[in-house]
Enzyme design. Structure first.
Site, PDB file in Angstrom:
ATOM      1  N   CYS A   1      14.271  -4.441   3.687  1.00  0.00           N
ATOM      2  CA  CYS A   1      13.016  -4.558   2.940  1.00  0.00           C
ATOM      3  C   CYS A   1      13.019  -3.711   1.668  1.00  0.00           C
ATOM      4  O   CYS A   1      12.549  -4.159   0.612  1.00  0.00           O
ATOM      5  CB  CYS A   1      11.827  -4.187   3.825  1.00  0.00           C
ATOM      6  SG  CYS A   1      12.075  -2.710   4.827  1.00  0.00           S
TER       7      CYS A   1
ATOM      8  N   HIS B   1       6.067  -0.748   0.773  1.00  0.00           N
ATOM      9  CA  HIS B   1       7.029   0.285   0.417  1.00  0.00           C
ATOM     10  C   HIS B   1       6.937   0.562  -1.083  1.00  0.00           C
ATOM     11  O   HIS B   1       6.756  -0.359  -1.883  1.00  0.00           O
ATOM     12  CB  HIS B   1       8.464  -0.173   0.714  1.00  0.00           C
ATOM     13  CG  HIS B   1       8.782  -0.296   2.171  1.00  0.00           C
ATOM     14  ND1 HIS B   1       7.960   0.163   3.185  1.00  0.00           N
ATOM     15  CD2 HIS B   1       9.882  -0.835   2.797  1.00  0.00           C
ATOM     16  CE1 HIS B   1       8.533  -0.084   4.352  1.00  0.00           C
ATOM     17  NE2 HIS B   1       9.690  -0.687   4.140  1.00  0.00           N
TER      18      HIS B   1
END
Length: 344
Positions: free
Chosen positions: A130, A242
């Site tokens: 990710c 994130h």
């Protein structure tokens, strides 16, 4: 006739997101099947305005499945992806099990869509980590313009990257702190509530963690093996999205203004960069969105041809589920696969 799609790991955070995104983007599926382990048998998950009953992965017949989106962890992927691929379905796997296999393409559609054609060797395509996915979406257009030599990145990764258990632990610890209760640690090595943990995945012999190693190796495979990258990956008390503080050194001169304009027109990128309070994106704002957001673009005077920037993206979407669905769309749009029922 549309495609028949299976989602393995349908009860997990990413699996549920995959189902949502298939429906949102009106993927051309005649049928979608939700699969998980036997313990989830009979549970219901949402697919658009429908409810799907979860079926048992171990007993399911994949012979008429065209595409299998898999988000069930590395062990499950290593056991099942080759079996499913052997039955003629293309497996798009979200785990790290096949990312470093030379016969398995590692794909971010905005970056290296042409490499998707390599799926035919094993009928498996890998989704990157990710933190890598959002990074390379932002790096690609800049690399094309000025050739990247070196990247230094510090990540601020949300607890959803550690699954439902990570999200539950942050919630439970936060509640315990406010109610003067006992703060329990299960998923993480240290308390995550109101804290930071500079450790994701296992430690390696050189002192880097596996998460940091993944970012290096995957960036080279997806973008350019000549790029040097060093990462420090940190878990932060954020539920979703994130963030990354990135310093880039280029071979050719590039200004912050030039980079801003390049990124504004790049696929998958959204520049929010006003040099004023609030003129940037935070993880809270990126949650639930598809874009890779870029803010704080500025010149780094400590190296020749250097830039610094801030990159934020929803790790459950672009970092996992959305990227997988985009790969499936790539297969369909490029006519690399046809529906089995239609071909029969």
């Amino acid at each position: 006739m549309g495609f028949k799609v299976a989602v393995v790991g349908a009860t997990g955070n990413v699996g549920r997101e995959m189902l949502d995104i298939l429906a949102e983007r009106a993927f051309p599926a005649d049928e979608v099947v939700a699969l998980a382990s036997r313990r989830s048998l009979g549970q219901e998950v949402s697919y658009g305005d429908k409810k799907l009953k979860v079926k048992d992965l171990a007993t399911f017949d994949f012979s008429d499945i065209d595409i299998c989106l898999m988000s069930a962890g590395g062990d499950v992927a290593r056991e099942w992806a080759p079996k499913i691929g052997a039955q003629g379905a293309v497996v798009i796997d979200n785990s790290s099990a096949f990312r470093y296999d030379a016969d398995v393409p590692l794909i971010v559609p905005e970056v290296n869509a042409d490499a998707v054609a390599g799926f035919s060797k094993r009928n498996i395509i890998a989704n990157p980590n990710c933190s890598t996915a959002q990074l390379v979406v932002a790096l690609k257009p800049l690399h094309d313009a000025a050739t990247i030599k070196r990247v230094v990145v510090a990540t601020y990764q949300s607890v959803s990257g550690a699954g439902k258990e990570g999200m539950d632990e942050l919630f439970d610890q936060t509640r315990a702190i406010f109610s003067a209760g006992e703060v329990k640690q299960k998923k993480f090595t240290k308390r995550i509530a109101f804290n930071l943990i500079p450790h994701i995945d296992v430690f390696m012999e050189d002192g880097y963690t596996k998460e940091e190693w993944k970012m290096t190796v995957e960036t080279k495979k997806i973008l350019d093996p000549k790029i040097k990258l060093t990462a420090t990956c940190v878990r932060v008390p954020v539920f979703i999205s994130h963030s990354e503080a990135v310093n880039i050194e280029f071979e050719k001169p590039i200004t912050a203004d030039e980079a801003r304009e390049i990124l504004r027109s790049a696929p998958g990128c959204l520049v929010i960069d006003k040099r004023e309070p609030g003129g940037y994106i935070t993880p809270h704002e990126a949650a639930g969105e598809d874009a890779t957001y870029i803010s704080r673009i500025r010149e780094d005077a400590t190296v020749e041809n250097g830039l610094a920037m801030w990159i934020v993206s929803d790790n459950l979407r672009k970092g996992a589920a959305l990227n997988a669905v985009q790969i499936a769309e790539c297969l369909v749009n490029r006519k690399l696969i046809t529906a089995k029922k239609q071909a029969a």
